[in-house]
Design a protein around this motif. Structure first.
Motif, PDB file in Angstrom:
ATOM      1  N   TRP A   1     -18.702  25.713  -3.018  1.00 29.62           N
ATOM      2  CA  TRP A   1     -17.485  24.909  -3.046  1.00 29.62           C
ATOM      3  C   TRP A   1     -17.534  24.024  -4.284  1.00 29.62           C
ATOM      4  O   TRP A   1     -18.577  23.449  -4.599  1.00 29.62           O
ATOM      5  N   ILE A   2     -16.403  23.908  -4.969  1.00 30.94           N
ATOM      6  CA  ILE A   2     -16.349  23.122  -6.191  1.00 30.94           C
ATOM      7  C   ILE A   2     -15.254  22.070  -6.044  1.00 30.94           C
ATOM      8  O   ILE A   2     -14.090  22.396  -5.809  1.00 30.94           O
ATOM      9  N   PHE A   3     -15.665  20.816  -6.157  1.00 31.66           N
ATOM     10  CA  PHE A   3     -14.747  19.687  -6.061  1.00 31.66           C
ATOM     11  C   PHE A   3     -14.453  19.221  -7.478  1.00 31.66           C
ATOM     12  O   PHE A   3     -15.370  18.840  -8.212  1.00 31.66           O
ATOM     13  N   VAL A   4     -13.176  19.269  -7.855  1.00 31.43           N
ATOM     14  CA  VAL A   4     -12.797  19.079  -9.254  1.00 31.43           C
ATOM     15  C   VAL A   4     -11.946  17.823  -9.434  1.00 31.43           C
ATOM     16  O   VAL A   4     -10.945  17.634  -8.738  1.00 31.43           O
ATOM     17  N   GLU A   5     -12.360  16.998 -10.377  1.00 26.16           N
ATOM     18  CA  GLU A   5     -11.561  15.862 -10.819  1.00 26.16           C
ATOM     19  C   GLU A   5     -10.871  16.277 -12.119  1.00 26.16           C
ATOM     20  O   GLU A   5     -11.530  16.748 -13.052  1.00 26.16           O
ATOM     21  N   VAL A   6      -9.554  16.138 -12.158  1.00 30.14           N
ATOM     22  CA  VAL A   6      -8.775  16.487 -13.341  1.00 30.14           C
ATOM     23  C   VAL A   6      -8.327  15.191 -14.010  1.00 30.14           C
ATOM     24  O   VAL A   6      -7.766  14.316 -13.355  1.00 30.14           O
ATOM     25  N   LYS A   7      -8.601  15.079 -15.314  1.00 28.13           N
ATOM     26  CA  LYS A   7      -8.181  13.894 -16.068  1.00 28.13           C
ATOM     27  C   LYS A   7      -7.477  14.331 -17.337  1.00 28.13           C
ATOM     28  O   LYS A   7      -7.945  15.221 -18.047  1.00 28.13           O
TER      29      LYS A   7
ATOM     30  N   SER B   1     -11.915   8.695 -23.788  1.00 27.47           N
ATOM     31  CA  SER B   1     -11.568  10.103 -23.578  1.00 27.47           C
ATOM     32  C   SER B   1     -11.261  10.359 -22.108  1.00 27.47           C
ATOM     33  O   SER B   1     -11.530   9.518 -21.241  1.00 27.47           O
ATOM     34  N   ALA B   2     -10.745  11.533 -21.819  1.00 23.49           N
ATOM     35  CA  ALA B   2     -10.463  11.914 -20.437  1.00 23.49           C
ATOM     36  C   ALA B   2     -11.741  11.928 -19.618  1.00 23.49           C
ATOM     37  O   ALA B   2     -11.766  11.481 -18.472  1.00 23.49           O
ATOM     38  N   VAL B   3     -12.832  12.405 -20.195  1.00 24.65           N
ATOM     39  CA  VAL B   3     -14.118  12.446 -19.490  1.00 24.65           C
ATOM     40  C   VAL B   3     -14.594  11.030 -19.172  1.00 24.65           C
ATOM     41  O   VAL B   3     -15.055  10.758 -18.057  1.00 24.65           O
ATOM     42  N   GLU B   4     -14.454  10.134 -20.131  1.00 15.67           N
ATOM     43  CA  GLU B   4     -14.890   8.750 -19.926  1.00 15.67           C
ATOM     44  C   GLU B   4     -14.094   8.041 -18.828  1.00 15.67           C
ATOM     45  O   GLU B   4     -14.553   7.064 -18.257  1.00 15.67           O
ATOM     46  N   ALA B   5     -12.907   8.557 -18.527  1.00 18.16           N
ATOM     47  CA  ALA B   5     -12.064   7.953 -17.491  1.00 18.16           C
ATOM     48  C   ALA B   5     -12.598   8.211 -16.082  1.00 18.16           C
ATOM     49  O   ALA B   5     -12.162   7.575 -15.131  1.00 18.16           O
ATOM     50  N   VAL B   6     -13.528   9.144 -15.953  1.00 21.67           N
ATOM     51  CA  VAL B   6     -14.125   9.416 -14.641  1.00 21.67           C
ATOM     52  C   VAL B   6     -15.327   8.482 -14.489  1.00 21.67           C
ATOM     53  O   VAL B   6     -16.453   8.811 -14.825  1.00 21.67           O
ATOM     54  N   THR B   7     -15.055   7.310 -13.966  1.00 21.64           N
ATOM     55  CA  THR B   7     -16.062   6.258 -13.849  1.00 21.64           C
ATOM     56  C   THR B   7     -17.025   6.543 -12.698  1.00 21.64           C
ATOM     57  O   THR B   7     -16.781   7.409 -11.858  1.00 21.64           O
ATOM     58  N   TRP B   8     -18.090   5.755 -12.635  1.00 23.24           N
ATOM     59  CA  TRP B   8     -19.049   5.856 -11.541  1.00 23.24           C
ATOM     60  C   TRP B   8     -18.345   5.609 -10.212  1.00 23.24           C
ATOM     61  O   TRP B   8     -18.591   6.319  -9.232  1.00 23.24           O
ATOM     62  N   GLN B   9     -17.447   4.616 -10.172  1.00 21.16           N
ATOM     63  CA  GLN B   9     -16.716   4.315  -8.945  1.00 21.16           C
ATOM     64  C   GLN B   9     -15.863   5.497  -8.514  1.00 21.16           C
ATOM     65  O   GLN B   9     -15.800   5.840  -7.322  1.00 21.16           O
ATOM     66  N   LYS B  10     -15.199   6.143  -9.471  1.00 20.13           N
ATOM     67  CA  LYS B  10     -14.374   7.314  -9.167  1.00 20.13           C
ATOM     68  C   LYS B  10     -15.256   8.444  -8.646  1.00 20.13           C
ATOM     69  O   LYS B  10     -14.883   9.149  -7.708  1.00 20.13           O
ATOM     70  N   GLN B  11     -16.419   8.620  -9.228  1.00 20.03           N
ATOM     71  CA  GLN B  11     -17.340   9.660  -8.772  1.00 20.03           C
ATOM     72  C   GLN B  11     -17.785   9.412  -7.332  1.00 20.03           C
ATOM     73  O   GLN B  11     -17.913  10.349  -6.548  1.00 20.03           O
ATOM     74  N   GLN B  12     -18.011   8.147  -6.976  1.00 17.50           N
ATOM     75  CA  GLN B  12     -18.427   7.816  -5.611  1.00 17.50           C
ATOM     76  C   GLN B  12     -17.311   8.120  -4.618  1.00 17.50           C
ATOM     77  O   GLN B  12     -17.566   8.633  -3.527  1.00 17.50           O
ATOM     78  N   LYS B  13     -16.072   7.820  -4.987  1.00 16.91           N
ATOM     79  CA  LYS B  13     -14.931   8.135  -4.121  1.00 16.91           C
ATOM     80  C   LYS B  13     -14.786   9.645  -3.959  1.00 16.91           C
ATOM     81  O   LYS B  13     -14.505  10.142  -2.875  1.00 16.91           O
ATOM     82  N   LEU B  14     -14.984  10.368  -5.053  1.00 15.53           N
ATOM     83  CA  LEU B  14     -14.907  11.827  -5.011  1.00 15.53           C
ATOM     84  C   LEU B  14     -15.983  12.380  -4.083  1.00 15.53           C
ATOM     85  O   LEU B  14     -15.720  13.264  -3.265  1.00 15.53           O
ATOM     86  N   LYS B  15     -17.174  11.835  -4.182  1.00 19.95           N
ATOM     87  CA  LYS B  15     -18.281  12.282  -3.334  1.00 19.95           C
ATOM     88  C   LYS B  15     -17.979  12.018  -1.858  1.00 19.95           C
ATOM     89  O   LYS B  15     -18.175  12.898  -1.019  1.00 19.95           O
TER      90      LYS B  15
ATOM     91  N   ALA C   1     -23.652  25.042  -0.290  1.00 23.84           N
ATOM     92  CA  ALA C   1     -23.675  24.969  -1.757  1.00 23.84           C
ATOM     93  C   ALA C   1     -22.362  24.348  -2.238  1.00 23.84           C
ATOM     94  O   ALA C   1     -21.283  24.804  -1.864  1.00 23.84           O
ATOM     95  N   PHE C   2     -22.466  23.283  -3.036  1.00 26.89           N
ATOM     96  CA  PHE C   2     -21.284  22.656  -3.609  1.00 26.89           C
ATOM     97  C   PHE C   2     -21.677  21.933  -4.885  1.00 26.89           C
ATOM     98  O   PHE C   2     -22.843  21.652  -5.128  1.00 26.89           O
ATOM     99  N   ARG C   3     -20.648  21.642  -5.695  1.00 32.91           N
ATOM    100  CA  ARG C   3     -20.880  20.873  -6.912  1.00 32.91           C
ATOM    101  C   ARG C   3     -19.599  20.121  -7.278  1.00 32.91           C
ATOM    102  O   ARG C   3     -18.536  20.368  -6.712  1.00 32.91           O
ATOM    103  N   PHE C   4     -19.744  19.209  -8.232  1.00 27.34           N
ATOM    104  CA  PHE C   4     -18.629  18.404  -8.714  1.00 27.34           C
ATOM    105  C   PHE C   4     -18.397  18.727 -10.184  1.00 27.34           C
ATOM    106  O   PHE C   4     -19.316  18.651 -10.985  1.00 27.34           O
ATOM    107  N   ASP C   5     -17.166  19.091 -10.501  1.00 34.39           N
ATOM    108  CA  ASP C   5     -16.791  19.433 -11.873  1.00 34.39           C
ATOM    109  C   ASP C   5     -15.699  18.484 -12.353  1.00 34.39           C
ATOM    110  O   ASP C   5     -14.976  17.888 -11.553  1.00 34.39           O
ATOM    111  N   ILE C   6     -15.579  18.390 -13.659  1.00 29.65           N
ATOM    112  CA  ILE C   6     -14.485  17.647 -14.283  1.00 29.65           C
ATOM    113  C   ILE C   6     -13.753  18.598 -15.221  1.00 29.65           C
ATOM    114  O   ILE C   6     -14.381  19.320 -15.994  1.00 29.65           O
ATOM    115  N   VAL C   7     -12.431  18.591 -15.131  1.00 28.84           N
ATOM    116  CA  VAL C   7     -11.615  19.276 -16.122  1.00 28.84           C
ATOM    117  C   VAL C   7     -10.891  18.178 -16.888  1.00 28.84           C
ATOM    118  O   VAL C   7     -10.061  17.447 -16.323  1.00 28.84           O
ATOM    119  N   ALA C   8     -11.257  18.010 -18.153  1.00 26.01           N
ATOM    120  CA  ALA C   8     -10.668  16.990 -19.018  1.00 26.01           C
ATOM    121  C   ALA C   8      -9.669  17.672 -19.939  1.00 26.01           C
ATOM    122  O   ALA C   8     -10.005  18.625 -20.627  1.00 26.01           O
TER     123      ALA C   8
END
Length: 125
Positions: A53-59, A68-82, A100-107
């Protein structure tokens, strides 16, 4: 006027989530759901690759003026995503320890919509 701008921002976000979903589908991932909301947070896209399973944050960032779009995914945002991902897994009857799962970012950056896909971005430690 503020509501109108918020509505436009939401529409723009949905367009870029759709773009990211198409891009990931072209890379072989299977779309599962979009915009999963719970009290703990939100997941833009949930995809699947084989049994993972892949959990994706889009910025999206039009300009890098405020980072940058990647920098916009803060630690706090990552914790909420988790938190949201663990909740989603439990709703599916899946255990985080045995799934099996992971966290991805699409910037997505700039007026040319350059896509950068970062995999397995949330590492504990």
């Amino acid at each position: 006027m503020r509501e109108f701008n918020l509505f436009n921002k939401r529409q723009v976000g949905q367009q870029f989530e759709a773009l990211a979903e198409r891009y990931l589908s072209e890379q072989g991932l299977i779309p599962v759901t979009r915009n999963f909301h719970c009290r703990g947070g939100e997941i833009d896209l949930i995809m699947r690759e084989g049994n993972c399973w892949i959990f994706v944050e889009v910025k999206y960032r039009k300009q890098a003026r405020y980072g940058s779009a990647v920098e916009a995914v803060t630690w706090q945002k990552q914790q909420k995503l988790k938190r949201a991902a663990f909740y989603w897994l439990s709703k599916q009857g899946l255990s985080a320890e045995h799934t099996a799962f992971r966290f991805d970012i699409v910037a997505i950056q700039g007026s040319d919509h350059h896509i950068e896909w970062l995999t397995n971005t949330l590492v504990e430690g």
